[in-house]
Motif scaffolding. Structure first.
Motif, PDB file in Angstrom:
ATOM      1  N   GLU A  19       3.560  13.818  57.162  1.00  0.00           N
ATOM      2  CA  GLU A  19       4.814  14.341  56.643  1.00  0.00           C
ATOM      3  C   GLU A  19       5.978  13.495  57.120  1.00  0.00           C
ATOM      4  O   GLU A  19       6.936  13.277  56.377  1.00  0.00           O
ATOM      5  N   LYS A  23       6.660  12.143  53.319  1.00  0.00           N
ATOM      6  CA  LYS A  23       6.900  13.531  52.980  1.00  0.00           C
ATOM      7  C   LYS A  23       6.959  13.751  51.475  1.00  0.00           C
ATOM      8  O   LYS A  23       6.620  14.815  50.988  1.00  0.00           O
ATOM      9  N   LYS A  27       3.228  16.412  47.807  1.00  0.00           N
ATOM     10  CA  LYS A  27       3.671  17.467  48.712  1.00  0.00           C
ATOM     11  C   LYS A  27       3.034  18.801  48.326  1.00  0.00           C
ATOM     12  O   LYS A  27       3.678  19.760  47.969  1.00  0.00           O
ATOM     13  N   LYS A 137       6.531  18.525  43.502  1.00  0.00           N
ATOM     14  CA  LYS A 137       5.912  19.803  43.835  1.00  0.00           C
ATOM     15  C   LYS A 137       4.979  20.313  42.746  1.00  0.00           C
ATOM     16  O   LYS A 137       4.269  21.278  42.952  1.00  0.00           O
ATOM     17  N   PRO A 322      17.110  20.561  50.551  1.00  0.00           N
ATOM     18  CA  PRO A 322      15.809  20.359  49.913  1.00  0.00           C
ATOM     19  C   PRO A 322      15.614  21.245  48.694  1.00  0.00           C
ATOM     20  O   PRO A 322      16.211  22.320  48.581  1.00  0.00           O
ATOM     21  N   GLU A 324      13.206  23.095  47.808  1.00  0.00           N
ATOM     22  CA  GLU A 324      12.638  24.421  48.044  1.00  0.00           C
ATOM     23  C   GLU A 324      13.671  25.429  48.548  1.00  0.00           C
ATOM     24  O   GLU A 324      13.370  26.623  48.650  1.00  0.00           O
ATOM     25  N   TRP A 325      14.866  24.957  48.870  1.00  0.00           N
ATOM     26  CA  TRP A 325      15.936  25.859  49.303  1.00  0.00           C
ATOM     27  C   TRP A 325      16.902  26.210  48.188  1.00  0.00           C
ATOM     28  O   TRP A 325      17.798  27.034  48.376  1.00  0.00           O
ATOM     29  N   ARG A 388      11.016  18.577  65.598  1.00  0.00           N
ATOM     30  CA  ARG A 388      10.226  19.727  65.158  1.00  0.00           C
ATOM     31  C   ARG A 388      10.704  20.987  65.863  1.00  0.00           C
ATOM     32  O   ARG A 388      11.019  20.968  67.054  1.00  0.00           O
ATOM     33  N   ASN A 422      10.599  28.260  57.538  1.00  0.00           N
ATOM     34  CA  ASN A 422      10.090  27.102  58.265  1.00  0.00           C
ATOM     35  C   ASN A 422       8.683  27.435  58.775  1.00  0.00           C
ATOM     36  O   ASN A 422       8.496  27.856  59.908  1.00  0.00           O
ATOM     37  N   GLN A 428      13.093  20.353  57.695  1.00  0.00           N
ATOM     38  CA  GLN A 428      13.307  20.747  56.301  1.00  0.00           C
ATOM     39  C   GLN A 428      14.586  20.122  55.755  1.00  0.00           C
ATOM     40  O   GLN A 428      14.632  19.682  54.617  1.00  0.00           O
ATOM     41  N   TYR A 429      15.621  20.108  56.560  1.00  0.00           N
ATOM     42  CA  TYR A 429      16.895  19.494  56.168  1.00  0.00           C
ATOM     43  C   TYR A 429      17.262  18.444  57.200  1.00  0.00           C
ATOM     44  O   TYR A 429      17.171  18.683  58.399  1.00  0.00           O
ATOM     45  N   TRP A 456      16.758  24.323  59.783  1.00  0.00           N
ATOM     46  CA  TRP A 456      15.559  25.066  59.389  1.00  0.00           C
ATOM     47  C   TRP A 456      15.961  26.473  58.965  1.00  0.00           C
ATOM     48  O   TRP A 456      17.026  26.970  59.370  1.00  0.00           O
TER      49      TRP A 456
END
Length: 492
Positions: A19, A23, A27, A137, A322, A324-325, A388, A422, A428-429, A456
C-alpha cells in the motif's frame, strides 16, 4: 496492487508495504476473495503477454504451433451447478480425447481490446477499464491464460455464486457469474470467462459492482485479441489447468484469506514510545540526493507537532480528500456515523453469508501535523514517509492492538465496515505528494523543513487508544520486525 490481492467477502489483513508503494494499483485489498488470484512464483504475466491468432502463429512459428492452436476449435465452455451456490466452469472437447498438441516454445503477443466502452470509462492501462477520475475501485480488470496442452477434465469451482449463466458473448462462448456479498462499497462481485479457441486463450473479466450486468455483457461482446507483432515465451504464461489447480487448491484451504496468527499482545520491549514534539531521526527513510543516488543514512527527522479532532472536513485540503470519503458527510457537512455490519459465514455451497445485525458508531476525523527536516549537508529528493495509526490498549504484558476486522462473537464471524472508517491504520489522507508517487516529499534542501499533514476517520470511542507509528514499515504492530517500532502517543 495486483489481481491476486482481490479477494471475496471475507476480510483479509491488508499488505501495508504494498500500500505504501502502490496504493493506486488494484485497490481491492479490502474486498472479496472470490476474485483473488494466485500467481506462479517469480513469473508475472500481463495481458500484453497473451495469444496470437491462428494464422499469425502459422506464419511466425510454424505449422506445429498452428496445429496446436487449431485443435482448440472443437473446444467449448460449459457450466455445472454444484449445490445451491457453487458452480464449476469447464472446458470440454467434441472429441473423446481432450488432450491437445504440445504448445510451441514461443507464441505471438496480442493485446485485449473491446469495441464497446461504457460511458464515463477509459482504459487506464492495457488491462484496466475504469471510470474516469476514480481510484481504481471498480470497473474492469481483465486477465487471460493459455487453454494449454494437457487434459482439461477438471473445472474451476466458484462458491457463493448467486447468479450464473452460460451464453454467447459476440463471437465467444462464455460464462457469467455474480457473487453474493454483504459489502455496500465498490468491489468486484462479477466475473465473465470467455473462450477464445482461435487464439488458444481463455479471457477472464473481473467486474466491479459499479458496472451493471448489461454493460458488462456489452463489453464482453466486443472483446477481440489484437496482434502486437512481438513474440513471447509460453513458459512465462499460465494455462487453464494451472489456473484451475491453484484456484481450487486455494478454495480448499479457505482461499488463504484468514487473518495471520500473530500474538495479540505486543511486549513493551518491541515498542519505543515518544511524546508529541519529540524529534525522531529517520535514517532508514528511502531518499535520493540531487544526482538521483539513493542514500540509506539521510539524516531526516520527523516530529508530530499537533493532533486535532474534528467532525467535518474543514481541516482538509479538498484536492487530497480520498474518493472513499466523498460521501462521508451528511446534509449538514458533518461526518456520518461509521456503520458496522455483523456477518455469519455461510459455506458458499448450500448457504451464503448472512447479515446478523448492524450498528452505528460516532465518527471523528483525526488530523495530525508533522514536521520533516533534512539535517544533512546535501539536498535530498523523493523522501518517502508513511504514518500509521494504531489503536492500543495497555495490558499487564504490554500493548494489545485493537483490530476492527478481526472480531467474532457467538452469533457472528466477522465485521464488515463501510468505506470511511480507518480499518487498517494506513494513511487515508495525506497532502504532501510528489511526481513519482503519493506520500513522497519531492525535495528538501540541506537544513530545510517542511510540513506534512495526515488524517484518518475513526470511531469516537477509540480516541483514547491512538498512537502514530512512524517507523516507516507500514506493517501491523504484530508483524515480525527486528527493530523496535517507533510510536508517538497522540491519545485524546
Amino acid at each position: 496492487m495486483r489481481l491476486e490481492d482481490l479477494k471475496g467477502q471475507y476480510p483479509k489483513t491488508p499488505d501495508f508495504i504494498s500500500e505504501m508503494i502502490e496504493k493506486e494499483v488494484e485497490k481491492q485489498v479490502h474486498t472479496q476473495k472470490n476474485v483473488r488470484r494466485s500467481r506462479k512464483k517469480k513469473k508475472v504475466w500481463t495481458l500484453g503477454r497473451t495469444a496470437t491468432a491462428a494464422a499469425v502463429a502459422c506464419v511466425l512459428i510454424g505449422t506445429g504451433a498452428y496445429a496446436a492452436v487449431n485443435a482448440y476449435r472443437n473446444y467449448h465452455m460449459n457450466l455445472q451447478q454444484q449445490g445451491s451456490y457453487s458452480v464449476v466452469t469447464g472446458v470440454t472437447a467434441d472429441t473423446e480425447s481432450q488432450t491437445t498438441e504440445a504448445l510451441p516454445d514461443q507464441i505471438a503477443d496480442v493485446r485485449i481490446e473491446t469495441s464497446y466502452i461504457p460511458e464515463g470509462m477509459e482504459w487506464k492501462d492495457e488491462r484496466h477499464l475504469d471510470y474516469i477520475n476514480t481510484d481504481n475501485k471498480g470497473g474492469f480488470s481483465i486477465d487471460s491464460v493459455l487453454i494449454g496442452d494437457g487434459n482439461l477434465e477438471e473445472g474451476l469451482t466458484d462458491t457463493s455464486v448467486e447468479e450464473s449463466e452460460q451464453t454467447i458473448f459476440g463471437e465467444h462462448e462464455g460464462v457469467y457469474l455474480k457473487y453474493h456479498t454483504v459489502q455496500t462499497d465498490t468491489h468486484f462481485n462479477q466475473r465473465i470467462y470467455l473462450l477464445c479457441p482461435e487464439e488458444g486463450r481463455i479471457v477472464t473479466m473481473y467486474i466491479g459492482s459499479d458496472v451493471s450486468k448489461e454493460e458488462a455483457y456489452k463489453v464482453a461482446e466486443g472483446i477481440t485479441l489484437k496482434e502486437t507483432g512481438e513474440m513471447v515465451s509460453t513458459g512465462d504464461m499460465w494455462d487453464w489447468n494451472t489456473l484451475v489447480e491453484n484456484e481450487n487448491a486455494a478454495l480448499a484451504e479457505g482461499d488463504g484469506s484468514e487473518l495471520p496468527a500473530y500474538d495479540t499482545v505486543v511486549t513493551a520491549d518491541k515498542l519505543h514510545i515518544y511524546t508529541m514534539g519529540e524529534e525522531i531521526y529517520k535514517d532508514g527513510y528511502l531518499t535520493e540526493d540531487a544526482q538521483g543516488n539513493q542514500t540509506a543514512e539521510s539524516k531526516v527527522s520527523l516530529k508530530v507537532d499537533s493532533v486535532q479532532v474534528s467532525d467535518d472536513f474543514s481541516l482538509l485540503n479538498e484536492a487530497y480528500i480520498p474518493d472513499e470519503w466523498k460521501d462521508r458527510l451528511d446534509e449538514n457537512e458533518k461526518l456520518k456515523d461509521n456503520e458496522a455490519t455483523y456477518v455469519k459465514c455461510g459455506d458458499g455451497v448450500d448457504t451464503l453469508d448472512e447479515v446478523v445485525r448492524t450498528e452505528s458508531f460516532s465518527a471523528k476525523l483525526v488530523y495530525a501535523t508533522l514536521t520533516v527536516t533534512n539535517h544533512s549537508d546535501q539536498d535530498l529528493e523523493n523522501i518517502h514517509y508513511y504514518i500509521r495509526l494504531s489503536l492500543l490498549n495497555q495490558t499487564d504484558d504490554g500493548y494489545q492492538e485493537k483490530d476492527y476486522m478481526n472480531q467474532s462473537g457467538e452469533d457472528y464471524d466477522y465485521v464488515q465496515w463501510d468505506g470511511g472508517l480507518n480499518i487498517d491504520g494506513g494513511m487515508q489522507y495525506y497532502d504532501s505528494q510528489s511526481d513519482i508517487g503519493k506520500n513522497y516529499i519531492s525535495s528538501l534542501a540541506a537544513g530545510e523543513s517542511t510540513e506534512v499533514n495526515v488524517a484518518w476517520i475513526v470511531n469516537e470511542e477509540d480516541l483514547g487508544r491512538m498512537y502514530l507509528e512512524v517507523s516507516g514499515y507500514g506493517a501491523s504492530l504484530n508483524s515480525p520486525n527486528a527493530d523496535p517500532i517507533q510510536l508517538v502517543d497522540v491519545r485524546q
